[in-house]
Motif scaffolding. Structure first.
Motif, PDB file in Angstrom:
ATOM      1  N   ALA C 196       0.713  -1.061   0.115  1.00 36.47           N
ATOM      2  CA  ALA C 196       0.219  -0.005  -0.253  1.00 36.47           C
ATOM      3  C   ALA C 196       0.866   1.232  -0.146  1.00 36.47           C
ATOM      4  CB  ALA C 196      -0.932   0.169   1.098  1.00 36.47           C
ATOM      5  N   LEU C 197       2.025   1.002   0.740  1.00 32.37           N
ATOM      6  CA  LEU C 197       2.826   2.414   0.680  1.00 32.37           C
ATOM      7  C   LEU C 197       3.630   2.471  -0.569  1.00 32.37           C
ATOM      8  CD1 LEU C 197       4.459   4.558   2.365  1.00 32.37           C
ATOM      9  CD2 LEU C 197       6.245   2.830   2.867  1.00 32.37           C
ATOM     10  N   GLU C 198       3.963   1.542  -1.316  1.00 32.01           N
ATOM     11  CA  GLU C 198       4.326   1.583  -2.661  1.00 32.01           C
ATOM     12  C   GLU C 198       3.128   2.286  -3.555  1.00 32.01           C
ATOM     13  OE1 GLU C 198       5.382  -2.307  -4.296  1.00 32.01           O
ATOM     14  OE2 GLU C 198       6.655  -2.660  -2.610  1.00 32.01           O
ATOM     15  N   VAL C 199       1.925   1.807  -3.312  1.00 29.85           N
ATOM     16  CA  VAL C 199       1.018   2.537  -4.147  1.00 29.85           C
ATOM     17  C   VAL C 199       0.847   3.960  -3.738  1.00 29.85           C
ATOM     18  CG1 VAL C 199      -1.644   2.567  -4.545  1.00 29.85           C
ATOM     19  CG2 VAL C 199      -0.114   0.429  -4.468  1.00 29.85           C
ATOM     20  N   ALA C 200       0.822   4.380  -2.392  1.00 28.36           N
ATOM     21  CA  ALA C 200       0.845   5.527  -2.236  1.00 28.36           C
ATOM     22  C   ALA C 200       1.981   6.609  -2.682  1.00 28.36           C
ATOM     23  CB  ALA C 200       1.058   5.849  -0.605  1.00 28.36           C
ATOM     24  N   ILE C 201       3.196   5.892  -2.806  1.00 28.10           N
ATOM     25  CA  ILE C 201       4.302   6.741  -3.089  1.00 28.10           C
ATOM     26  C   ILE C 201       4.005   7.036  -4.764  1.00 28.10           C
ATOM     27  CG2 ILE C 201       6.825   6.558  -3.736  1.00 28.10           C
ATOM     28  CD1 ILE C 201       6.909   5.170  -0.781  1.00 28.10           C
ATOM     29  N   GLY C 210      -7.340  11.747  -2.692  1.00 29.24           N
ATOM     30  CA  GLY C 210      -8.653  11.454  -3.600  1.00 29.24           C
ATOM     31  C   GLY C 210      -9.264  10.020  -3.391  1.00 29.24           C
ATOM     32  N   ALA C 211      -8.337   8.961  -3.311  1.00 24.17           N
ATOM     33  CA  ALA C 211      -8.977   7.744  -2.943  1.00 24.17           C
ATOM     34  C   ALA C 211      -9.634   7.620  -1.547  1.00 24.17           C
ATOM     35  CB  ALA C 211      -7.659   6.719  -2.974  1.00 24.17           C
ATOM     36  N   ILE C 212      -9.135   8.389  -0.616  1.00 27.26           N
ATOM     37  CA  ILE C 212      -9.716   8.160   0.672  1.00 27.26           C
ATOM     38  C   ILE C 212     -11.037   8.876   0.654  1.00 27.26           C
ATOM     39  CG2 ILE C 212      -9.664   8.837   3.068  1.00 27.26           C
ATOM     40  CD1 ILE C 212      -6.540   8.019   2.686  1.00 27.26           C
ATOM     41  N   GLN C 213     -11.010  10.084   0.002  1.00 32.57           N
ATOM     42  CA  GLN C 213     -12.413  10.928  -0.187  1.00 32.57           C
ATOM     43  C   GLN C 213     -13.403   9.904  -0.866  1.00 32.57           C
ATOM     44  OE1 GLN C 213     -10.997  14.711  -1.337  1.00 32.57           O
ATOM     45  NE2 GLN C 213     -12.555  15.150   0.298  1.00 32.57           N
ATOM     46  N   GLN C 214     -12.915   9.233  -1.948  1.00 29.54           N
ATOM     47  CA  GLN C 214     -13.983   8.470  -2.792  1.00 29.54           C
ATOM     48  C   GLN C 214     -14.295   7.226  -1.958  1.00 29.54           C
ATOM     49  OE1 GLN C 214     -11.666   7.806  -6.420  1.00 29.54           O
ATOM     50  NE2 GLN C 214     -11.354   9.769  -6.502  1.00 29.54           N
ATOM     51  N   SER C 215     -13.546   6.767  -1.242  1.00 32.00           N
ATOM     52  CA  SER C 215     -13.919   5.644  -0.540  1.00 32.00           C
ATOM     53  C   SER C 215     -15.102   5.829   0.605  1.00 32.00           C
ATOM     54  CB  SER C 215     -12.609   4.971   0.552  1.00 32.00           C
ATOM     55  OG  SER C 215     -12.518   6.047   1.554  1.00 32.00           O
ATOM     56  N   GLY C 216     -15.171   7.143   0.971  1.00 29.20           N
ATOM     57  CA  GLY C 216     -16.257   7.374   1.817  1.00 29.20           C
ATOM     58  C   GLY C 216     -16.041   6.775   3.387  1.00 29.20           C
ATOM     59  N   LEU C 217     -14.765   6.557   3.611  1.00 32.31           N
ATOM     60  CA  LEU C 217     -14.317   5.933   4.982  1.00 32.31           C
ATOM     61  C   LEU C 217     -14.742   6.950   6.066  1.00 32.31           C
ATOM     62  CD1 LEU C 217     -12.865   4.091   6.729  1.00 32.31           C
ATOM     63  CD2 LEU C 217     -10.675   5.185   6.226  1.00 32.31           C
ATOM     64  N   ARG C 218     -15.152   6.703   7.157  1.00 32.86           N
ATOM     65  CA  ARG C 218     -15.350   7.315   8.149  1.00 32.86           C
ATOM     66  C   ARG C 218     -14.833   6.849   9.628  1.00 32.86           C
ATOM     67  NH1 ARG C 218     -21.919   7.986   7.842  1.00 32.86           N
ATOM     68  NH2 ARG C 218     -21.468   9.337   9.664  1.00 32.86           N
ATOM     69  N   GLN C 388      -7.230  -2.115  -2.724  1.00 40.42           N
ATOM     70  CA  GLN C 388      -8.422  -2.661  -3.638  1.00 40.42           C
ATOM     71  C   GLN C 388      -8.732  -1.309  -4.465  1.00 40.42           C
ATOM     72  OE1 GLN C 388     -11.264  -3.923  -0.843  1.00 40.42           O
ATOM     73  NE2 GLN C 388     -10.116  -5.205   0.156  1.00 40.42           N
ATOM     74  N   GLY C 389      -8.580  -0.287  -4.244  1.00 40.35           N
ATOM     75  CA  GLY C 389      -9.075   0.952  -4.825  1.00 40.35           C
ATOM     76  C   GLY C 389     -10.483   1.123  -4.279  1.00 40.35           C
ATOM     77  N   ALA C 391     -13.415   2.136  -5.129  1.00 39.72           N
ATOM     78  CA  ALA C 391     -14.644   1.568  -5.685  1.00 39.72           C
ATOM     79  C   ALA C 391     -14.790   0.237  -5.099  1.00 39.72           C
ATOM     80  CB  ALA C 391     -14.530   1.609  -7.096  1.00 39.72           C
ATOM     81  N   GLU C 392     -13.771  -0.960  -5.198  1.00 41.81           N
ATOM     82  CA  GLU C 392     -14.059  -1.953  -4.734  1.00 41.81           C
ATOM     83  C   GLU C 392     -14.033  -2.062  -3.248  1.00 41.81           C
ATOM     84  OE1 GLU C 392     -14.257  -4.876  -6.071  1.00 41.81           O
ATOM     85  OE2 GLU C 392     -13.739  -6.085  -4.376  1.00 41.81           O
ATOM     86  N   TRP C 393     -13.224  -1.270  -2.510  1.00 45.76           N
ATOM     87  CA  TRP C 393     -13.626  -1.088  -1.053  1.00 45.76           C
ATOM     88  C   TRP C 393     -14.736  -0.716  -0.605  1.00 45.76           C
ATOM     89  CZ3 TRP C 393     -14.836   2.566   2.602  1.00 45.76           C
ATOM     90  CH2 TRP C 393     -14.219   2.279   4.108  1.00 45.76           C
ATOM     91  N   ARG C 394     -15.493   0.076  -0.980  1.00 48.78           N
ATOM     92  CA  ARG C 394     -16.817   0.540  -0.709  1.00 48.78           C
ATOM     93  C   ARG C 394     -17.870  -0.341  -1.294  1.00 48.78           C
ATOM     94  NH1 ARG C 394     -18.263   6.555  -1.253  1.00 48.78           N
ATOM     95  NH2 ARG C 394     -20.165   5.612  -0.337  1.00 48.78           N
ATOM     96  N   SER C 395     -17.506  -1.270  -1.841  1.00 49.64           N
ATOM     97  CA  SER C 395     -18.394  -2.145  -2.324  1.00 49.64           C
ATOM     98  C   SER C 395     -19.153  -3.181  -1.225  1.00 49.64           C
ATOM     99  CB  SER C 395     -18.068  -3.418  -3.488  1.00 49.64           C
ATOM    100  OG  SER C 395     -17.194  -4.029  -2.912  1.00 49.64           O
ATOM    101  N   VAL C 396     -18.380  -3.315  -0.165  1.00 53.54           N
ATOM    102  CA  VAL C 396     -19.224  -3.790   0.876  1.00 53.54           C
ATOM    103  C   VAL C 396     -19.442  -2.808   1.899  1.00 53.54           C
ATOM    104  CG1 VAL C 396     -17.929  -5.809   0.690  1.00 53.54           C
ATOM    105  CG2 VAL C 396     -17.268  -4.158   2.342  1.00 53.54           C
ATOM    106  N   GLY C 397     -20.555  -2.780   2.664  1.00 55.43           N
ATOM    107  CA  GLY C 397     -21.171  -1.991   3.607  1.00 55.43           C
ATOM    108  C   GLY C 397     -22.244  -1.229   2.708  1.00 55.43           C
ATOM    109  N   SER C 398     -22.656  -0.152   3.643  1.00 57.17           N
ATOM    110  CA  SER C 398     -23.788   0.571   2.966  1.00 57.17           C
ATOM    111  C   SER C 398     -23.270   1.943   2.223  1.00 57.17           C
ATOM    112  CB  SER C 398     -24.768   0.996   4.063  1.00 57.17           C
ATOM    113  OG  SER C 398     -24.298   1.821   4.919  1.00 57.17           O
TER     114      SER C 398
END
Lengths: 543, 267, 566
Positions: C196-201, C210-218, C388-389, C391-398
């Protein structure tokens, strides 16, 4: 300074300074509420250097403490000036516009290399350079001092050395910078402003100033001498020579507070008549032929006092004086009446309004304004004048209006009371927080933190003499010997010991001190006495 | 907008100070003119639209378009409860008159909540100070005045936690063994009489302290050259206490031991 | 020179040594350049003040208490006023300021442990009660403190209730732990660690944001604040100094998921915090670990040192050209320090009293600088989002509560432990996946969300465990704690224990909480007053307390009254 007898700045300015030099002042203990303003300055980001032979309670708040050798202030200041010049940090525009004597001054400090200053001050050259750099790189520098600068045989030159630094870097005449001499007593500034010094008339004008003299003569209906009088030290010399035969002492305790106290007491005892006017039967009053019990000026009578920032404020009567005590003004009026001059009934405001007529700097300060505005800082020329938070702003005007501010080349001269094998320790004296001067008032309230007649010494010196805290020792100078109690403290370099002068009853410290005085100010060398310290105290005193 | 009045406040102003500019007074306990409030008493709470809990108006700064209600039923109920909680825990009979007035204003009853009181023996370790922490509301003023807001002596701090919190020296050592320099700047800011000069404490316990017979005269301290203003509290031609005006720019209510207690030489 | 006062207590030689070993010369408040030159002052002392709590711990663990002499030695070196340091020491449960017994046992008697008649855990000594120790998947736990032997946790499990870690619907956060955990960097790398760090770099700061905002993580700490917005606020700040902090002060009764993550997958937290630092522009990260979590502390410390030696921390993180380091702080035993501003105060060396907000930590945080503070579980989610990206990450949950959630099951449940479920799973499903109520008894009540949560009756098992699902049922997910009570439990005693918890844990700063929690405890325990004033207490604590502790201190009492429990 520059012809005006007062500090340049308001207390609040230190809150906006970038660099604070606290030089020969333990304001934390001696001027605690000024120190609150200083602490705000530190909180606001100012750097602070404490320059003091002792690591005082004030110095503990400093980014750097420089424990210079007692009486080496001029050596340090001159070296700082040289470094500032060599660093290219002299404010050349200000110097050219507003000062005089720069070339001579610059030449005079050229020999003061950090190495030479290091020999005199015992400070590392690196720190001397670092301080010079700090001064040169700061926009707003405040230089504050107290008796650690003035109570030397070179006291006036010491002050000049500090003024030179401020002039050199343009740190005067602007908010947040300036020269701040902290007055030791609540009205020492006011006393001088009123003319209670040998060469001044009210309004800090010279006695030789014919215009001012005439103004006073007209007001008072009497002719005034055009020659300066004696200052305290000269008066004591005159007493010894019997040239001065009668003395009226008001609110002062010179039998305890003068340097070389034995000598001073002898002088007072030899007078034809000594009149003492005081709250209490002080040691001086006990020598008197006549004692006038006086009211406490701050609570039992009305009037004004002037503080270190030139602020005149009202004092008010809140309670009646006890017994036969009278207001100072009443006593003076009564004596005048006996002498054949009926001045009417004493009224502080009437006297003040008279002062306002003869001192232009105070003309705008009515009692009503002083009350409403929480005091006014002179000069205050008329009743619409808000007073002056800081002085010498004119030095920044181009072209300059008025006189140039002079540099004064000064040379270092070490203390007169030299150290040798017989007297190897340097004794310096000063105040502690809960007591005041000779203790006349402060010994009469129950302070829980009273230290008493202690002689502060560092651990290394104490063990070299073979003493520890609580031991009694004999402290002897070339003038006398007294007994004291050892207290081991941190913050004193080897060779330096410290005592207060608050407990003359228990430890008559001023008996040790030389009455050699600064020819320019008349101030004795209280800060630099050579002493010997021995165990088995009682035997040595008995000899 | 405060209580329906459009207020043009300076940036950085607190809600409380902005309200003051339009004549709306908000009660406080931990606020003092010469200190930053600890934000602890919660007597000054107000409603801010869009914020669920109430907001401490002494500390919260105003924001553009803020809509504030300072005296709604909800606000008044909360203030009443704060006062009633305090009264349930500490003795308030020596408290400053403003606090007593708040009890009347908010119809607070001192017996509404009952439970364990704060019980602490009087601490008198010298001839100048009396400390009675059974009167302490933990407003933090004394700690701040002793600490970095004025004196920088740090002789006292809050120790312990929760209901057991107390103002204390290290290991509760006696005051003369602590860092205390007896400036009394803590006493000066105490709103409840938990800290008093011994002179006042003795008179209060002997019931000879009569506020109505006291006159306050302003003068200047007689010691060093700083020129701190003094308020001499005089009862029957005797000075009974000395304070300093908190709005005078030299001392801002603060003094040193000499200024606050040195007058006793006149006795 | 009485003004800077360091008291009369004299340190023992041992105490002097401890302080000297603990503080290197440049970390002293004063430094003598010669007999006549000394650098020091308040600014320098403030700069090292954050060493106070670790210094107090050094004394506590070595001599068993913070004695007057030990405190003097420490204060002398750090330039901290004695009274203030004493105030800090006495703030924390685990720091003793009185001579200690030979063995001090702080045995948990909180809502889960109180359900089991626990033995002596195999240790003898002086026994005192304790708030929840986060070992609720065992049935008894204690902190044991012995002079010279530091602080240790002992636990005991009764019957078949061995702690489990399970993810019935597909593990994300528990992926590595499921496979036995990864406590060395080799293990961690072998299961995809640091990718994940590699991806982040590779995608850079804006890509991560952008990814975290799109994920909708709270946020998973309890407040459910949108994580992306927090990261963005700190990233956007122009300040040259910023900090990121992992809030690992997990202290909510019934909660132990962050402990399991740190004990068994410590690199995940370190990797996630490193990504946070690189993304928002912070060179320094802090992990504030609950003081009782001694194993977590050891594992995290060792992982940081391994990450250093392999180039994943230090001057050039994983070849990114960017520096990042992590400091670890051990809490002193204070629930309130989980509140983010109290946590900041605690790190800085002050009492853990909350600050007034605003300003928020994102603009005025640690040492006054912009600071990102996230819960451990929240941070570990970031790794999954980057893997996962979004989109995939938020495919579970509501939609409103994307992703999975860790739940901590304890009490009368068949298989206590940490469970990962998609957000929105029903409470009944979560309970049954843990084997339901322990054999031979019947469900009486569930406590959801810990002490600051509320009761759920058996009729409400259909409630969906998502932020919105809980909210619509008048509940809160809180920390993810689920404590199961069978029919044998005296629920008023549970309520009384929770009321005592808040009274014990109130920092004491504000009046509503300091006196309110005390009165609530007294009333609920039947010691004074009547229930009639509970409404007034509820209102004043909820409306007028400074921080979340006081604002939530009456929630369970309210819930109990609504359900007729008291």
């Amino acid at each position: 300074m520059f012809g005006v007898g007062g500090g340049t700045s308001s207390f609040a300015e230190i809150e906006d300074a970038d660099l604070i030099l606290l030089w020969g002042s333990n304001a934390r203990d001696a001027h605690p509420i000024f120190f609150h303003h200083l602490l705000k300055g530190i909180k606001n980001g100012a750097r602070m250097w404490a320059i003091d032979p002792r690591r005082t309670s004030s110095a503990k708040f400093a980014d750097t403490w420089l424990g210079l050798e007692v009486g080496s202030d001029i050596a340090l200041a001159n070296a700082l000036a040289r470094e500032i010049i060599h660093n290219g940090h002299a404010d050349e525009e200000f110097i050219a516009n507003a000062t005089s004597g720069y070339a001579e001054f610059a030449a005079s400090v050229e020999d003061w290399t950090p190495e030479r200053a290091s020999d005199a001050t015992k400070l590392p050259t690196a720190e001397i350079r670092a301080l010079a750099l700090a001064i040169g790189q700061s926009k707003k520098v405040q230089i504050c001092w107290t008796l650690g600068i003035t109570e030397h045989h070179t006291g006036v030159d010491n002050v000049h050395a500090l003024i030179n630094l401020a002039l050199l870097t343009g740190n005067v005449g602007r908010w947040g910078s300036g020269l701040v001499p902290l007055r030791g007593q609540n009205n020492v500034q006011g006393g001088g402003d009123m003319g209670a010094i040998p060469l001044r008339l009210p309004g800090f004008t010279d006695v030789s100033d014919a215009v001012q003299r005439e103004r006073c003569e007209r007001e008072w209906g009497a002719s005034l001498p055009d020659q300066r009088g004696w200052h305290m030290s000269e008066m004591f010399d005159a007493m010894h020579e019997r040239a001065l035969r009668a003395l009226w002492v008001i609110g002062e305790n010179p039998a305890d507070s003068e340097a070389d106290a034995d000598h001073a007491r002898a002088a007072l005892s030899g007078l034809d008549i000594l009149v003492v006017q005081d709250l209490y039967l002080t040691r001086t009053a006990q020598l008197a032929d006549v004692v006038f019990p006086a009211a406490a000026a701050w609570a039992e009578s009305d009037g004004t006092v002037t503080n270190s920032e030139r602020r005149v404020q009202r004092v008010r009567r809140a309670v009646a004086p006890p017994g036969e005590a009278h207001d100072d003004l009443e006593i003076i009026f009564d004596v005048a009446k006996i002498c054949g001059h009926d001045w009417g009934s004493p009224d502080a405001e009437v006297v003040w309004d008279e002062l306002r007529r003869v001192s232009p700097s105070h003309a705008g300060m009515t009692y009503a304004r002083l009350s409403d505005l929480g005091g006014l800082q002179w000069p205050c020329l008329d009743e619409s004048d808000p007073g002056a938070p800081f002085l010498h702003g004119r030095l920044w005007q181009q072209p300059l209006v008025g006189a140039r501010a002079p540099f004064a080349a000064v040379e270092w001269r070490p203390p007169l009371d030299t150290l040798d094998d017989d007297y190897p320790f340097r004794l310096t004296t000063g105040r502690v927080i809960d007591s005041y001067n000779t203790g006349v008032q402060t010994e009469r309230y129950p302070s829980p933190i009273r230290t008493g007649d202690t002689l502060d010494i560092c651990r290394a010196d104490a063990s070299s003499i073979g003493v520890t805290s609580g031991d009694r020792v004999a402290v002897a100078s070339r003038r006398g010997a007294i007994e004291m109690t050892i207290r081991i403290v941190e913050g004193l370099p080897r060779g330096l010991v410290f005592s207060t002068m608050h407990f003359p009853g228990a430890a008559d410290v001023n008996r040790l001190i030389s009455d050699a005085w600064d020819p320019k100010s008349g101030t004795a060398e209280f800060k630099a006495t050579a002493v010997r310290i021995d165990r088995c105290a009682s035997e040595i005193v008995a000899q | 907008m405060i209580d329906g009045i459009e207020v043009d406040a300076k940036a950085g102003a607190t809600i409380r100070s902005a309200a003051e500019t339009v004549g709306i007074e908000i009660p406080t306990l931990c606020w003092a003119r010469n200190l930053n409030p600890a934000n602890a008493c919660r007597l000054c709470v107000v409603e801010v639209e869009g914020t669920r809990p109430l907001v401490a108006s002494c500390s919260r700064t105003v924001e553009d378009q803020m809509v504030i209600t300072t005296n709604s039923a909800r606000v008044r109920e909360n203030r009443r409860s704060v006062l009633e909680l305090l009264a349930s825990a500490v003795e308030l009979d020596w408290a400053e008159s403003e606090l007593v007035a708040h009890f009347v204003e908010y119809e607070a009853r001192s017996d509404h909540f009952d439970g364990t009181k704060l019980e602490e023996a009087s601490k008198i370790h010298d001839d100048l100070f009396a400390r009675e922490y059974s009167r302490c509301v933990l407003c933090y003023r004394c700690v701040d005045a002793c600490g970095d807001q004025a004196q920088h002596t740090f002789a006292i701090a809050i120790a312990g936690r929760g209901f057991e919190s107390r103002v204390s020296t290290e290991f509760d050592v006696r005051l003369p063994d602590s860092a205390c320099v007896y400036c009394g700047n803590c006493i000066a800011v105490c709103p409840t009489g938990a800290l008093t000069p011994l002179t006042e404490f003795v008179m209060r316990t002997e019931s000879t302290w009569v506020q109505e017979r006291q006159v306050v005269t302003h003068t200047v301290c007689a010691f060093c050259g700083v020129g701190c203003n003094l308020e001499l509290h005089v009862q029957d031609d005797n000075i009974v206490k000395v304070t300093s005006p908190s709005d005078h720019d030299i001392s801002l209510g603060n003094l040193c031991i000499k200024g606050r207690f040195g007058w006793q030489h006149l006795d | 020179m009485p003004n800077v006062h360091f008291g009369n207590g004299q340190p023992t030689t041992r105490e002097q040594e401890i302080v000297e070993q603990f503080l290197l010369e440049p970390e002293r408040a004063t430094h003598a350049l010669s007999e006549r030159v000394l650098v020091g002052g308040p600014r320098r002392a403030t700069g090292i003040r954050h060493l106070l709590l670790p210094g107090l711990w050094a004394l506590q663990d070595s001599v068993g208490w913070v004695s007057p002499g030990g405190l003097k030695a420490l204060c002398d070196s750090l330039g901290v006023p004695l009274a203030e340091a004493y105030g800090v020491a006495t703030f924390y449960e685990l720091l003793q300021s009185e001579p200690p017994p030979e063995v001090l046992i702080r045995q948990c008697d909180d809502i889960t442990c109180m359900l089991f008649s626990s033995g002596n855990l195999g240790v003898e000594g002086s026994r005192v009660g304790s708030s929840c120790l986060g070992q609720c998947d065992s049935s008894a736990a204690a902190v044991v403190q012995r002079p010279g032997h530091g602080t240790a946790i002992v636990t005991e499990s009764v019957g078949a209730s061995t702690p489990v870690v399970a993810a019935p619907a597909g593990a994300r956060l528990l992926r590595r732990i499921f496979n036995g955990g990864a406590t060395t960097i080799a293990d961690y790398r072998s299961v995809g660690g640091y990718t994940a760090l590699e991806v982040a770099i590779e995608i850079g700061s804006s890509g991560v944001l952008g990814a975290i905002q799109q994920s909708g993580l709270r946020g998973r700490g309890g407040a459910a604040f949108p994580t992306g917005a927090k990261w963005l606020a700190v990233a956007d700040s122009l300040s040259s100094t910023k900090y990121v902090i992992a809030n690992a002060d997990e202290s909510e009764p019934g909660t132990f998921k962050d402990r399991v993550l740190m004990e068994q997958d410590p690199f995940a937290l370190i990797e996630a915090l490193t990504i946070a630092g690189l993304t928002v522009g912070a060179d320094c990260g802090w992990i504030y670990i609950r003081g009782e979590y001694t194993l977590s502390y050891a594992r995290i410390k060792s992982a940081i040192s391994e990450a250093h030696s392999t180039g994943f921390l230090g001057a050039d993180v994983a070849g990114s050209g960017r520096p990042f380091d992590i400091e670890v702080r051990r809490g002193g035993g204070a629930y309130v320090c989980g509140e983010e501003t109290a946590l900041l105060q605690s790190i800085e060396g002050y009492r853990g009293e909350p600050r007034s907000k605003p300003p928020y930590p994102t603009s005025d945080g640690l040492f006054g600088q912009p600071t990102l503070i996230n819960n451990v579980e929240t941070l570990v989610n970031v790794l999954e989002i980057l893997h996962q990206g979004p989109a995939e990450w938020r495919s579970v949950g509501s939609a409103e509560s994307p992703g999975t959630r860790l739940f901590c099951l304890s009490g009368h449940v068949a298989r206590p432990g940490v469970y990962e479920h998609p957000m929105g799973t029903t409470l009944g499903r979560v309970l049954s996946d843990a084997g339901g109520v322990a054999a031979g008894s019947e469900l009486q009540m569930i406590l959801l969300g810990g002490a600051a949560g509320g009761f759920v009756s058996p009729e409400q098992l259909h409630v969906e465990l998502s932020f919105e699902g809980a909210r619509s049922a008048g509940l809160s997910l809180g920390s993810g704690a689920i404590v199961v009570f069978d029919a044998s439990v005296d629920l008023p005693k549970v309520v009384a224990r929770v009321a005592k918890f808040f009274a014990n844990e109130s920092c004491g700063k504000c009046v509503p909480c300091r006196i309110g929690t005390q009165r609530q405890m007294e009333i609920v325990a039947g010691r004074s007053g009547g229930l009639r004033v509970l409404d007034d207490l509820d209102q004043v604590m909820t409306d007028s307390s400074i921080c979340g502790l006081g604002q939530a201190a009456s929630s369970l009492v309210r819930s109990a009254r609504n359900l007729g429990v008291i």
